[in-house]
Design a protein around this motif. Structure first.
Motif, mmCIF file in Angstrom:
data_model
loop_
_atom_site.group_PDB
_atom_site.id
_atom_site.type_symbol
_atom_site.label_atom_id
_atom_site.label_comp_id
_atom_site.label_asym_id
_atom_site.label_seq_id
_atom_site.Cartn_x
_atom_site.Cartn_y
_atom_site.Cartn_z
ATOM 1 N N UNK A 417 0.745 -1.178 0.004
ATOM 2 C CA UNK A 417 -0.005 0.079 0.134
ATOM 3 C C UNK A 417 0.867 1.308 -0.043
ATOM 4 N N UNK A 418 2.002 1.110 0.660
ATOM 5 C CA UNK A 418 2.768 2.508 0.872
ATOM 6 C C UNK A 418 3.444 2.445 -0.608
ATOM 7 N N UNK A 419 4.078 1.646 -1.092
ATOM 8 C CA UNK A 419 4.596 1.659 -2.657
ATOM 9 C C UNK A 419 3.794 2.306 -3.610
ATOM 10 N N UNK A 420 2.519 1.839 -3.579
ATOM 11 C CA UNK A 420 1.311 2.235 -4.480
ATOM 12 C C UNK A 420 1.190 3.858 -4.191
ATOM 13 N N UNK A 421 0.986 4.345 -2.783
ATOM 14 C CA UNK A 421 0.924 5.417 -2.542
ATOM 15 C C UNK A 421 1.898 6.536 -3.129
ATOM 16 N N UNK A 422 3.354 6.069 -2.967
ATOM 17 C CA UNK A 422 4.446 6.937 -3.189
ATOM 18 C C UNK A 422 4.430 6.834 -4.824
ATOM 19 N N UNK A 423 4.081 5.838 -5.850
ATOM 20 C CA UNK A 423 4.157 5.773 -7.164
ATOM 21 C C UNK A 423 3.089 6.684 -7.637
ATOM 22 N N UNK A 424 1.956 6.608 -6.932
ATOM 23 C CA UNK A 424 0.707 7.231 -7.609
ATOM 24 C C UNK A 424 0.948 8.720 -7.197
ATOM 25 N N UNK A 425 1.582 8.895 -6.274
ATOM 26 C CA UNK A 425 1.691 10.415 -5.934
ATOM 27 C C UNK A 425 2.813 10.892 -6.856
ATOM 28 N N UNK A 426 3.791 10.111 -7.304
ATOM 29 C CA UNK A 426 4.591 10.319 -8.342
ATOM 30 C C UNK A 426 4.131 10.459 -9.584
ATOM 31 N N UNK A 427 3.073 10.128 -10.011
ATOM 32 C CA UNK A 427 2.337 10.139 -11.185
ATOM 33 C C UNK A 427 2.297 9.035 -12.112
ATOM 34 N N UNK A 428 2.542 8.124 -11.293
ATOM 35 C CA UNK A 428 2.355 6.508 -12.053
ATOM 36 C C UNK A 428 0.998 5.929 -11.893
ATOM 37 N N UNK A 429 0.412 5.096 -12.531
ATOM 38 C CA UNK A 429 -0.732 4.477 -12.268
ATOM 39 C C UNK A 429 -0.243 2.931 -12.054
ATOM 40 N N UNK A 430 -0.875 2.470 -11.018
ATOM 41 C CA UNK A 430 -0.464 1.291 -10.474
ATOM 42 C C UNK A 430 -1.516 0.178 -10.321
ATOM 43 N N UNK A 431 -1.208 -1.167 -10.352
ATOM 44 C CA UNK A 431 -2.314 -1.997 -9.876
ATOM 45 C C UNK A 431 -1.712 -2.694 -8.793
ATOM 46 N N UNK A 432 -2.757 -3.240 -7.952
ATOM 47 C CA UNK A 432 -2.517 -4.184 -6.730
ATOM 48 C C UNK A 432 -2.874 -5.596 -7.087
ATOM 49 N N UNK A 433 -1.970 -6.608 -6.736
ATOM 50 C CA UNK A 433 -2.131 -7.836 -6.843
ATOM 51 C C UNK A 433 -1.946 -8.384 -5.386
ATOM 52 N N UNK A 434 -2.868 -9.123 -4.777
ATOM 53 C CA UNK A 434 -2.451 -9.675 -3.423
ATOM 54 C C UNK A 434 -3.587 -10.865 -3.380
ATOM 55 N N UNK A 435 -3.493 -11.613 -2.149
ATOM 56 C CA UNK A 435 -4.083 -12.889 -1.874
ATOM 57 C C UNK A 435 -5.569 -12.681 -1.453
ATOM 58 N N UNK A 436 -5.938 -11.308 -1.210
ATOM 59 C CA UNK A 436 -7.363 -10.981 -0.655
ATOM 60 C C UNK A 436 -8.349 -11.089 -1.899
ATOM 61 N N UNK A 437 -7.637 -11.105 -3.255
ATOM 62 C CA UNK A 437 -8.291 -10.880 -4.253
ATOM 63 C C UNK A 437 -9.116 -12.192 -4.943
#
Length: 591
Positions: A417-437
């Motif tokens: 979640x922290x990595x995605x927050x930092x990358x999204x803040x930097x202007x990148x579009x990201x997807x999350x993939x984890x065992x809860x899906x």
């Protein structure tokens, strides 16, 4: 079978020898098959009109005869799927085609497919399934896999072989789905197991078959009780820790092939892992098992190119790391090794993100004594005050220099979640993939990643069961301590179908335990450059008594100086290398 030939039995002279009666029955059965009566025969079989073993063997001979009517051993499926394979980019490699031919024309559909990891056992099995369907020799098919692989099997069969299978969800599915993919763990439980035992299957496929290595388990007894005409078992590791495991697997495919276990042990076992009479044993194994290896005769994989990225912590971050490490060491002395798992997690997380560290520490505080509680509360306060993450700074810089798709792996949901927050803040579009899906959402995320997004941030559990050969850049934000888990990450992209070299970027924090882990995995046991297909076998062979992670933690806890830790890791690495050599020169030389 006697019910199939009532007229024959009535006409036959009771004084005729059994062999003559059987030969006459076989001739008539051959006539039934060739004149289109096969459906009626199969119908009688499915109605459970069974007789003696000798009649069953006649039916098997008739099947072999039906296959033998072809003038060549050409696979019908290859011509049938030619256009589809062009559309989806499938290449059928020679070793896969040879395997399918051997199983169908030589082994009568009873085989263990034991190719090394990544050579396409699923493709071989799919090809065999398609061939039997096209020849009219199989209709009712059951595929049992680990739950994490259900959707992977579904898509492989549909996309590459135009086979539409069902995925088992209810008890109703067993009776009403001709081709069904199901979890072995579900199937072996009641009420499902009782339903399955009543059904005669044309073809049974077991993936990850090494999980059935113990003949005393419920799973083994369940699979052994299933009625099946043909059976395929898929495993890259038919032997893990004992030759008896191999004996047990073959007993499921061809009972009696290796004799009784007592005679097998006397003839072929010098020790648990060491065979005797290997040439004779290999000759018997070759009749029921096919094992392709990575070499020039199968396929050459693309290269792995490793990029270590050393990250220096800020003084404040280094101070927090040192304090967490000291807390872990002191707590382990007071609590003992039986309570070490949460401490291992804490030590690993502090090299990933302070957010993950703080969340774990907060959970641990509920069960701490007063002495640890005071130290933990102070640490928690200081963790919350750290605003910088040097590793994420390095990640942003790395991503900015990369084009094309990137998978970023982390072990922890909080770090994800922290990595995605930092990358999204930097202007990148990201997807999350984890065992809860859910299974469906995982497939949707994979599709979005392939078609649109550049960056996928995945946890360990998120990457299980799905492949990403369309991506060739992997970033390990934190390093798992177990080489098997690291191999599983890289194996998501570096596998059959990958056409480009795979670049692996490892972020490691200087002057931390992560630096030692990188030394062990990269420099000592050459983990990244070599796919170790029998890695889990080697780990079992080492007989550590504890997990790989715990063995490393013991070294880390027992020594303070960097040189001492490095020396102990050297010794541990030598044990691993020796174990690898022993496995290859003893047990595996018969495969």
């Amino acid at each position: 079978m006697l019910q199939i030939f009532p007229d024959l039995v009535r006409r036959s002279d009771p004084s005729e020898p059994t062999e003559l009666l059987q030969e006459t029955a076989f001739d008539n059965y051959k006539g039934e098959v060739l004149s289109g009566g096969f459906k009626r025969i199969v119908g009688d079989l499915r109605s459970k009109h069974f007789d003696t073993w000798s009649w069953y063997t006649l039916a098997k001979r008739a099947d072999a005869l039906l296959i033998g009517q072809q003038e060549t051993t050409d696979l019908l499926a290859v011509e049938y799927l030619k256009e589809r394979w062009k559309q989806v980019g499938v290449v059928a490699y020679p070793h896969q085609l040879d395997t399918a031919r051997r199983v169908i024309f030589e082994m009568q559909g009873q085989a263990i497919l034991a190719d090394e990891v990544g050579l396409g056992k699923t493709i071989e099995a799919g090809l065999i399934v398609k061939e039997y369907l096209l020849r009219g020799l199989a209709k009712k098919i059951l595929i049992l896999t680990p739950a994490s692989l259900l959707w992977q099997w579904y898509h492989e069969l549909y996309e590459k072989f135009a086979i539409t299978a069902g995925i088992q969800r209810t008890e109703w599915d067993w009776n009403h789905s001709d081709i069904l993919i199901a979890s072995l763990d579900t199937a072996k439980r009641e009420p499902h197991a009782s339903v399955i035992r009543k059904l005669p299957y044309d073809l049974l496929i077991i993936d990850e078959a090494h999980k059935l290595k113990n003949s005393s388990t419920i799973g083994y007894r369940f699979v052994n009780s299933i009625q099946k005409k043909y059976c395929l078992m898929l495993t890259a590791t038919p032997i893990q820790n004992d030759l008896k495991e191999l004996y047990n697997l073959i007993a499921l495919i061809q009972p009696g092939q290796l004799g009784s276990y007592r005679s097998f042990k006397d003839r072929f076992m010098k020790a648990k892992r060491t065979p005797k009479n290997p040439r004779e044993l290999k000759g018997l194994l070759d009749q029921v098992m096919i094992r392709n290896r990575r070499d020039e005769e199968t396929i050459q994989f693309t290269d792995r190119i490793v990029h270590p990225i050393v990250v220096s912590l800020s003084p404040k971050e280094q101070s927090i790391y040192t304090r967490v490490t000291q807390f872990v060491k002191e707590s382990s002395k007071r609590q003992g090794l039986e309570n070490i798992l949460p401490l291992i997690t804490l030590q690993r997380e502090v090299c990933s993100s302070f957010l993950a560290t703080a969340l774990t520490l907060e959970k641990m505080m509920a069960n701490m004594d007063s002495e640890d509680l005071a130290v933990a509360a102070s640490l928690l306060k200081d963790l919350a005050d750290v605003k910088q993450n040097s590793k994420c700074d390095a990640l942003e810089e790395l991503v900015a220099g990369l084009s094309d798709k990137i998978i970023i792996f982390t072990e922890y949901k909080a770090s994800q979640e922290y990595i995605r927050y930092r990358l999204e803040k930097a202007g990148y579009s990201t997807l999350a993939f984890d065992g809860t899906l859910s299974r469906g959402k995982k497939q949707w995320v994979r599709h979005m990643f392939q078609q649109e997004a550049q960056i996928l941030v995945s946890t360990e559990s998120g990457g299980e069961g799905l492949n990403f050969q369309f991506c060739n850049q992997v970033v390990n934000f934190d390093l798992p301590w177990n080489p098997m888990r690291l191999e599983q990450r890289i194996g998501r992209v570096h596998r059959l179908g990958q056409t480009r070299d795979v670049h692996i970027f490892n972020l490691l924090t200087k002057d931390t335990i992560e630096e030692h882990i990188m030394y062990l995995l990269h420099e000592k046991i050459n983990m990244f450059e070599t796919i170790i297909g029998e890695l889990d076998t080697i780990l079992l062979h080492l007989n550590l008594g504890r997990s790989f992670e715990s063995a490393i933690m013991d070294i880390f806890l027992a020594h303070e100086e960097k040189g001492e830790i490095r020396e102990q890791l050297d010794r541990f690495g030598e044990r691993f290398i020796q174990g690898q050599s022993e496995v290859k020169t003893t047990t595996w030389d018969i495969l």
